[in-house]
Design an enzyme around this catalytic site. Structure first.
Site, PDB file in Angstrom:
ATOM      1  N   TYR A  45      19.573  58.033   3.735  1.00 19.36           N
ATOM      2  CA  TYR A  45      20.045  57.383   2.311  1.00 19.36           C
ATOM      3  C   TYR A  45      21.244  57.552   1.512  1.00 19.36           C
ATOM      4  CZ  TYR A  45      18.953  56.033  -2.657  1.00 19.36           C
ATOM      5  OH  TYR A  45      19.008  55.392  -3.755  1.00 19.36           O
ATOM      6  N   ASP A  77      28.178  62.088   4.076  1.00 22.57           N
ATOM      7  CA  ASP A  77      27.506  61.886   2.687  1.00 22.57           C
ATOM      8  C   ASP A  77      26.894  63.236   2.503  1.00 22.57           C
ATOM      9  OD1 ASP A  77      26.131  61.353   0.511  1.00 22.57           O
ATOM     10  OD2 ASP A  77      24.696  59.665   1.420  1.00 22.57           O
ATOM     11  N   LYS A 123      24.829  65.212  -7.223  1.00 17.81           N
ATOM     12  CA  LYS A 123      23.900  66.245  -7.483  1.00 17.81           C
ATOM     13  C   LYS A 123      24.338  67.618  -8.055  1.00 17.81           C
ATOM     14  CE  LYS A 123      20.474  63.536  -5.162  1.00 17.81           C
ATOM     15  NZ  LYS A 123      20.225  62.861  -3.899  1.00 17.81           N
TER      16      LYS A 123
HETATM   17  C1  PLP Z   1      20.836  61.144  -3.717  1.00 15.76           C
HETATM   18  C2  PLP Z   1      21.583  60.696  -2.742  1.00 15.76           C
HETATM   19  C3  PLP Z   1      22.416  59.770  -2.871  1.00 15.76           C
HETATM   20  C4  PLP Z   1      22.452  58.914  -4.143  1.00 15.76           C
HETATM   21  O1  PLP Z   1      22.699  59.406  -5.453  1.00 15.76           O
HETATM   22  P1  PLP Z   1      22.424  59.164  -6.752  1.00 15.76           P
HETATM   23  O2  PLP Z   1      23.146  59.778  -7.701  1.00 15.76           O
HETATM   24  O3  PLP Z   1      21.041  58.972  -6.925  1.00 15.76           O
HETATM   25  O4  PLP Z   1      23.245  57.685  -6.863  1.00 15.76           O
HETATM   26  C5  PLP Z   1      23.379  59.407  -1.895  1.00 15.76           C
HETATM   27  N1  PLP Z   1      23.285  60.011  -0.730  1.00 15.76           N
HETATM   28  C6  PLP Z   1      22.270  61.196  -0.563  1.00 15.76           C
HETATM   29  C7  PLP Z   1      22.408  61.864   0.736  1.00 15.76           C
HETATM   30  C8  PLP Z   1      21.546  61.561  -1.532  1.00 15.76           C
HETATM   31  O5  PLP Z   1      20.914  62.318  -1.370  1.00 15.76           O
END
Ligand code: PLP
Length: 430
Positions: free
Chosen positions: A144, A239, A267
């Site tokens: 994701y 990511d 995060k």
């Molecule tokens: C949470 C997450 C996102 C998206 O971040 P948001 O602040 O919710 O837009 C993208 N990549 C990873 C791996 C994530 O865990």
């Protein structure tokens, strides 16, 4: 457990907010029942509208490495509020934030702040496309990367849980430039490289996936991926929105000892405020406006409150690198407790853990990719979820998510959780 007030609030919320929630993972669609409305949190615990107490393991879905409302972040925020909430001009705090990220993550030489993980990943892809003049990119099934159109192809987290791997509203044109490979399967990458030779700008991956449950990439797979990207002049994007400052100071790239060209964060770096960032070598980052032609902007990017919380969080990490040993000890204690419980009931459910990210899958086969993750019995997870909740343990209301241990979790919290785990499993498997 009385949750009357939460129920009432949910009925109200549903009238004005789609599904009553501002992010779908907060709904209880995959486990059944109604979501709880949380009013306050401190340390390892939070409290719902009916004043029930929970030991929290979602930590706002990752940001709360130090538990809820740690004093040093609260203080930094209160100080920042005194000066004003937003100026739309450069501020000194933004330099501090950038310096901290660059110092703690050696592959990052320059960084741009944004407001969410989604913005970070979409900007990273745009930079790679802008730099290379190529349009396609490869992602992995079950990973994701936020909710930008072209990432919602075979995505993880809520997109996986809710069974909308490709969302309506995403155009076929957008989908056509997203190529999907199998996680931990280098042959699937080679195949795509061969059939799209010279057309691929980037490969984006969660080096330790946390959105199909927790699944780490094998080190050899990642090393091969790195060298394929080098050979073909393709940007490798890690990511690290979830793993950055979570699995180690330097994130998954430190744990797995492979360096990406571009990293994305979110995060933890916001200290609980809405923040994201992307960074890499100078040449790629200098493609970004106003230096370069790749446009990227944000009215509230680098917001003083968000920077104050972020600088407080990262400064604390810098000053206390030993907290990762503490997290490892606490998390392995919890993992071992779960494993003992499983042994005593004769089940061999897969438990994947990297540092303070963990997931128990309701399948006895090893989980190494999307296809093995989805063998989990999600119905059983739903039942287990509610048993844990009744015992005051708050887990993610979906199987394909991570459990996060924070420095605020005490041995007492962990022991209560292990006991609840044993009782819950016994109840649902009876
Ligand atoms: C949470 C997450 C996102 C998206 O971040 P948001 O602040 O919710 O837009 C993208 N990549 C990873 C791996 C994530 O865990």
């Amino acid at each position: 457990m009385n949750t009357e007030k939460s129920k009432k609030l949910f009925e109200e919320a549903k009238k004005y907010i789609p599904g009553g929630v501002n992010s779908p993972v907060r709904a209880f669609n995959s486990v059944g029942g109604d979501p709880l409305f949380i009013t306050n949190g401190k340390g390892s615990k939070f409290y719902d509208a009916d004043e029930n107490e929970y030991i929290d393991y979602i930590g706002s879905w990752g940001p709360h490495l130090f538990g809820h409302n740690p004093t040093f972040i609260k203080k930094a925020l209160l100080d920042a509020v005194e000066n004003g909430t937003s100026f739309g001009t450069p501020t000194e705090l933004e330099i501090k934030m950038a310096e901290l990220i660059i110092e703690l993550v050696p592959s990052v030489k320059m960084v741009r702040m944004v407001n969410s993980g989604t913005e970070a990943t979409m900007s990273a892809i745009r930079a790679a496309r802008g730099y290379s003049g190529k349009e396609k990119f490869i992602k992995f099934e079950g990973c994701y990367h936020g909710h930008a159109d072209y990432f919602l192809i075979k995505a993880g987290s809520g997109a996986l849980t809710l069974g909308v791997p490709t969302s309506p509203g995403v155009t076929t044109g957008n989908a056509a430039d997203t190529l999907v490979a199998d996680y931990n399967n280098i042959e699937s990458v080679k195949k795509l490289l061969k059939s799209n030779k010279g057309e691929i700008a980037a490969v984006i991956i969660e080096p330790i996936a946390g959105n199909m449950g927790v699944v780490s990439s094998n080190k050899n797979f990642l090393i091969e991926l790195r060298s394929l990207c080098n050979e073909e002049n393709i940007f490798l994007i890690f990511d690290e929105v979830m793993t950055g400052f979570r699995v180690a100071v330097g994130g998954a790239q430190e744990v797995l000892a492979v360096k990406p060209d571009i990293s994305t964060f979110g995060k933890i770096i916001g200290g609980g405020l809405p923040v994201g960032a992307f960074g890499g070598k100078e040449d790629i980052m200098n493609m970004i406006a106003p230096v370069g032609p790749v446009y990227q902007a944000g009215t509230l990017s680098g917001n003083p409150l968000a920077m104050a919380a972020g600088v407080a969080a990262l400064s604390h990490i810098k000053k206390h690198p030993e907290l990762y040993d503490e997290l490892e000890n606490k998390s392995s204690y919890l993992e071992n407790g779960f494993k003992e419980n499983l042994k005593s009931i004769g089940k061999n459910y897969a438990i994947n853990r990297v540092g303070s990210m963990m997931c128990m899958f309701f399948t006895e086969e090893p989980v190494e990719d999307f296809n093995s993750a989805v063998k989990s019995d999600t119905e059983l997870y739903g039942k287990y979820y509610h048993q844990m909740l009744q015992r005051g343990i708050y887990l993610a209301p979906a199987q394909f998510e991570a459990l996060f241990v924070s420095t605020a979790h005490t041995t007492d919290d962990l022991d209560k959780t292990i006991k609840a785990h044993a009782e819950s499993l016994e109840t649902v498997l009876r």
